[in-house]
Write a protein that holds these residues in place. Structure first.
Motif, PDB file in Angstrom:
ATOM      1  N   GLN A 114       0.815  -1.211   0.000  1.00 21.44           N
ATOM      2  CA  GLN A 114       0.000   0.000   0.000  1.00 21.44           C
ATOM      3  C   GLN A 114       0.850   1.264   0.000  1.00 21.44           C
ATOM      4  O   GLN A 114       0.366   2.343   0.348  1.00 21.44           O
ATOM      5  N   LEU A 115       2.094   1.151  -0.400  1.00 16.70           N
ATOM      6  CA  LEU A 115       2.993   2.306  -0.404  1.00 16.70           C
ATOM      7  C   LEU A 115       2.463   3.385  -1.333  1.00 16.70           C
ATOM      8  O   LEU A 115       2.132   3.127  -2.485  1.00 16.70           O
ATOM      9  N   THR A 116       2.405   4.608  -0.809  1.00 25.63           N
ATOM     10  CA  THR A 116       1.924   5.737  -1.596  1.00 25.63           C
ATOM     11  C   THR A 116       3.027   6.760  -1.835  1.00 25.63           C
ATOM     12  O   THR A 116       3.346   7.097  -2.967  1.00 25.63           O
TER      13      THR A 116
ATOM     14  N   LEU B 213     -10.459  11.830   1.825  1.00 24.06           N
ATOM     15  CA  LEU B 213      -9.099  11.523   1.415  1.00 24.06           C
ATOM     16  C   LEU B 213      -8.687  10.106   1.824  1.00 24.06           C
ATOM     17  O   LEU B 213      -8.076   9.374   1.039  1.00 24.06           O
ATOM     18  N   ALA B 214      -9.034   9.701   3.052  1.00 24.76           N
ATOM     19  CA  ALA B 214      -8.672   8.353   3.504  1.00 24.76           C
ATOM     20  C   ALA B 214      -9.385   7.298   2.673  1.00 24.76           C
ATOM     21  O   ALA B 214      -8.788   6.296   2.264  1.00 24.76           O
TER      22      ALA B 214
ATOM     23  N   ASN C 296      -5.767   2.071  -3.513  1.00 23.72           N
ATOM     24  CA  ASN C 296      -4.981   0.878  -3.190  1.00 23.72           C
ATOM     25  C   ASN C 296      -5.661  -0.381  -3.732  1.00 23.72           C
ATOM     26  O   ASN C 296      -5.003  -1.282  -4.266  1.00 23.72           O
ATOM     27  N   PHE C 297      -6.985  -0.450  -3.597  1.00 30.85           N
ATOM     28  CA  PHE C 297      -7.736  -1.590  -4.132  1.00 30.85           C
ATOM     29  C   PHE C 297      -7.614  -1.635  -5.651  1.00 30.85           C
ATOM     30  O   PHE C 297      -7.420  -2.711  -6.242  1.00 30.85           O
TER      31      PHE C 297
ATOM     32  N   LYS D  79      -0.036   6.339  -8.093  1.00 31.44           N
ATOM     33  CA  LYS D  79      -0.791   5.114  -8.369  1.00 31.44           C
ATOM     34  C   LYS D  79      -0.893   4.816  -9.864  1.00 31.44           C
ATOM     35  O   LYS D  79      -1.610   3.900 -10.271  1.00 31.44           O
ATOM     36  N   ASN D  80      -0.205   5.602 -10.688  1.00 28.74           N
ATOM     37  CA  ASN D  80      -0.134   5.348 -12.130  1.00 28.74           C
ATOM     38  C   ASN D  80      -1.509   5.324 -12.793  1.00 28.74           C
ATOM     39  O   ASN D  80      -1.807   4.463 -13.622  1.00 28.74           O
TER      40      ASN D  80
END
Length: 822
Positions: A21-23, A345-346, A353-354, A392-393
């Motif tokens: 989950q690295l952002t 935002l969260a 991430n999903f 997240k591309n």
């Protein structure tokens, strides 16, 4: 190597506990957690290479190998702690101490997330709210939620859930609620507590320092505990207990009406709430669970100083809460991720991430509305969103709303629309092809219209697949077999009817060692859609050898004939390939027999281009106690056959023998790897395992029409459904072509309508079924459960003398699959 020690002081913006989950590496601190299923310390080096420079590690994980690895990492801050989860909680606890604002803490068996979301909606006109994203209420989820607090917030709303003793005390320290809501008490997690009072006692620890506590006194054990024990521990806590039946405390009356429900709240002089007597609040909800949740919300608002008119006007904004991320098939070969209830935002980070976990399509699209009630300045907020999208591309962004459009300079190459109708009327809505589309919007933007436009249209019967439940079941079996045993998961037969690609994608994300399919085409489909982990093909044919090798699949070899054919193919192609040797130890379906072993070894030794990845066999009756002696003889025979093969070829391939039943009942059969099948989907052979598994699939349809049939009439083909009394029947949109077996006809089968079991009447038709709904209240369009948590596939299988596998795999391909994650 010199480590830092607690307290952990960090300027990081993101608390990271999952390397996937690295952002933002430069702004993250990674808490490496050594748990029963995964060890976060294994991913430290990879995160360092990606730019993370702050790490928290556990003393018990500090072996020589890890210390050597860490010593090579320059310019890092590394804290060594006894427990990374406690360290994470302490970081959030110290962060919470900075803010002296009211905080609502919510716990209970059910309704926590709905009450939190509804309160957030109801109170948003007066407060800048920070709240738990989704259902982040665990030992990890709570500190991640509280970490969001900043100087702009004026109210916090956090939920806390526990499953075992001695968990809530730490969560209370992190949340420090000033106002508590105890929603209710139910049977969840009973197995970890000696009795329900012990569970109530544990949950109530969340309110140890609260100024006030709201709860329903009609839960007798809860009421007795709070008034006889809890109040002596926290004497200053004001108890705002309400009841529909008791004369003391706050009295509540629900009156169900044609267009909804009226709710009256009558205060208590002793509680100082007598001024709460009011007119009746109106809501369109009628079900008891929703009314209970709304009552908690109304009393919360009264406690916070809202008057009747304010509350009533805000209640009109409440809608059913869907806290699920749903993955659906869309038009033009697209997949949709539907997250259209709210937008903060969260929640956006979770949804992105999903999206990042999905590999079905390369192109990724985000349709995003304005974010509401974030407590962050507008420019700063959209700068953060822009950075998230870059990291997240996301290839294409469509922004909808006045606010995001004002900040369009932060999103190069994006398209913007003032509102949802404008987007729906544009050409862009039909331009998506072969893409993964995340649709993320606040409720008032009506993004469900976008979902409706883009979703693949099928009839209303759906099979819902709970990805969280599947993850729970996978981890349960992982815990059972231990970290030293590998796991192969069966995704043949459309993943037992659940959807092979989506299930395989989840399993790949969670790092299973192998997948198994029945035929080469199934494996090729997975390879073409982003599945890269090893795949065993269980029934290969010579005609498939080229496709198998080209797509990096690994065939099961079960006879000398097919081994020689594959060897000749490999020699001719001058390639190297992995294979799996199947031994027949008693199934007598496929596999080498003991007499074949010498020739098998000779053939394998003659072809160095073939590598034996695994040797395996299949247990015949591991699920039935009467066959235990035979199962043990199979285990002995398997080893007697596998040992000379390993000796003959000069190395030891991985061995696997245990299926789901074998995992449960025969630890000695687990060998180097196990094959998990029906257990993943929530079906176990032992009561202990069944308690710990969760229901994965729920088959749903709806009522098409309702009729009242007089005595003596018949229903359905062949006039087999004779009516012995005046009967109300409903026609539901499912038949044997959808997988609802004709064996359930004439009262054998039942379905659930509004929680009531309703028998099938007459013969099941190809596309429709008639049911007797005389004993329940129902309307056309109501949901009908064919199987799920409260009407299990095991029960259905027993009714028609079959097995759970058949019930699952019979669900037709024309039934839409909806995959969701909470």
């Amino acid at each position: 190597m010199i480590f830092l020690t607690e307290p952990i002081e960090t300027s990081a913006q993101y608390l990271l506990n999952d390397s996937r989950q690295l952002t933002s590496p430069q702004r993250s601190i990674f808490f490496a957690i050594k748990g029963p299923h995964h060890d976060g310390h294994q991913f430290i080096e990879a995160l360092y290479r990606k730019g993370v420079r702050q790490f928290v590690i556990e003393t018990k994980a500090c072996n020589d190998s890890l210390i050597k690895e860490l010593s090579k990492m320059k310019d890092c801050s590394i804290w060594q702690v006894e427990n990374s989860i406690l360290a994470l909680q302490n970081v959030a606890l110290n962060h919470r101490k900075k803010y002296n604002i009211p905080v609502i803490g919510i716990t209970g068996s059910n309704g926590k997330t709905i009450v939190k979301e509804w309160l957030s909606t109801l109170l948003a006109n007066k407060f800048k709210i920070v709240k738990s994203p989704k259902s982040y209420n665990s030992q990890i989820g709570v500190p991640l939620s509280v970490w969001q607090m900043n100087d702009s917030h004026t109210l916090g709303i956090f939920e806390a859930g526990i499953s075992r003793p001695d968990e809530m005390e730490n969560l209370e320290k992190v949340i420090k609620p000033t106002l508590g809501i105890f929603t209710n008490i139910g049977s969840a997690h009973n197995e970890f507590f000696p009795n329900s009072v012990a569970k109530i006692r544990e949950k109530a620890k969340l309110f140890a320092n609260s100024d006030a506590l709201i709860y329903c006194a009609d839960y007798v054990e809860m009421d007795e505990f709070i008034k006889q024990e809890f109040i002596h521990e926290n004497q200053r806590c004001k108890l705002l207990d309400w009841s529909r039946v008791l004369s003391s405390g706050i009295r509540v009356d629900w009156q169900i009406e044609e267009d909804g429900t009226s709710i009256q709240v009558i205060g208590d002089k002793e509680l100082g709430t007598e001024v709460w007597e009011s007119e009746r609040y109106k809501t369109h909800f009628k079900d008891e669970a929703s009314l209970e949740n709304i009552t908690h919300c109304i009393i919360s608002m009264l406690h916070l100083g809202y008057d009747f008119y304010e509350i009533q006007s805000r209640l009109h904004s409440l809608r059913p809460v869907s806290m699920r991320l749903e993955l659906k098939e869309g038009i033009n070969d697209c997949y949709l991720i539907d997250d259209t209830y709210n937008n903060d935002l969260a929640g956006l980070t979770i949804a992105l991430n999903f999206l990042g976990q999905q590999t079905q399509r390369q192109k990724k699209v985000l349709i995003l509305s304005d974010l509401l009630e974030t407590g962050i300045t507008e420019r700063n907020l959209y700068q953060q969103i822009s950075q998230l999208i870059i990291e997240k591309n996301i290839e294409q962004v469509i922004g909808i709303g006045e606010v995001i459009s004002r900040n369009k300079d932060l999103f190069p190459n994006a398209l913007f629309f003032r509102n949802t109708p404008e987007f729906l009327e544009s050409r862009e809505i039909s331009q998506f092809h072969n893409a993964l589309i995340l649709i993320k919007g606040a409720r008032r933007f009506g993004f469900e219209q976008i979902v409706h436009k883009l979703v693949q249209k099928t009839h209303g019967t759906v099979l819902e697949i709970n990805l969280d439940a599947m993850t729970n079941n996978l981890n349960y079996y992982r815990d059972k077999i231990g970290q030293d045993t590998k796991i192969m998961v069966m995704v043949k037969a459309f993943a037992y009817g659940s959807g092979s690609l989506e299930v395989a994608n989840l399993l790949q994300f969670h790092g299973v060692d192998y997948l198994a399919v029945a035929y080469a085409d199934e494996g090729i489909h997975l390879r073409q859609n982003g599945i890269y982990i090893p795949i065993m093909v269980m029934n290969p044919s010579p005609a498939d050898f080229e496709k198998i090798v080209t797509n990096n699949l690994e065939p099961e070899i079960y006879s000398l004939r097919i081994l020689k054919a594959f060897s000749e193919f490999i020699d001719h192609q001058n390639r190297v390939a992995k294979i799996h040797i199947k031994l027949d130890t008693g199934m007598h379906r496929l596999g080498f027999e003991k007499k074949d072993i010498p020739e098998l070894i000779e053939t394998l030794r003659s072809n160095p281009n073939i590598w034996i990845s695994t040797i395996f066999s299949h247990l015949v009756g591991a699920d039935e106690e009467q066959f235990d002696d035979f199962t043990r003889s199979q285990i002995r025979l398997f080893n007697e056959m596998a040992d000379p093969i390993s000796a003959g070829i000069g190395y030891s391939p991985t061995r696997h023998l245990a299926n789901s039943a074998g995992i449960a009942r025969f630890p000695e059969a687990r060998q180097d790897m196990v094959r998990l099948g029906i257990g993943l989907y929530g079906v176990a052979v032992t009561p202990h395992d069944q308690i710990n598994l969760q229901t994965v699939g729920t088959l749903k349809t709806f009522i098409s029409q309702i009729k009242t049939i007089p005595v003596g009439e018949t229903v359905g083909y062949g006039r087999r459904g004779k009516v012995e009394r005046e009967t109300k029947i409903a026609t539901i949109a499912i038949g044997y072509a959808d997988g609802f077996d004709r064996g359930f006809s004439r009262g054998v089968g039942e379905v659930l309508v509004n929680g009531v079991r309703c028998p099938v009447i007459g013969n099941i038709c190809m596309d429709m079924t008639m049911i007797d709904i005389t004993e329940t209240q129902a309307q056309e369009g109501d949901e009908v459960i064919i199987f799920g948590k409260d009407l299990t596939i095991m029960e259905l299988a027993e009714k028609i003398q079959t097995i759970s596998y058949e019930i699952l795999t019979n669900v037709s391909g024309r039934v839409k699959r909806v995959f969701y994650q909470i």
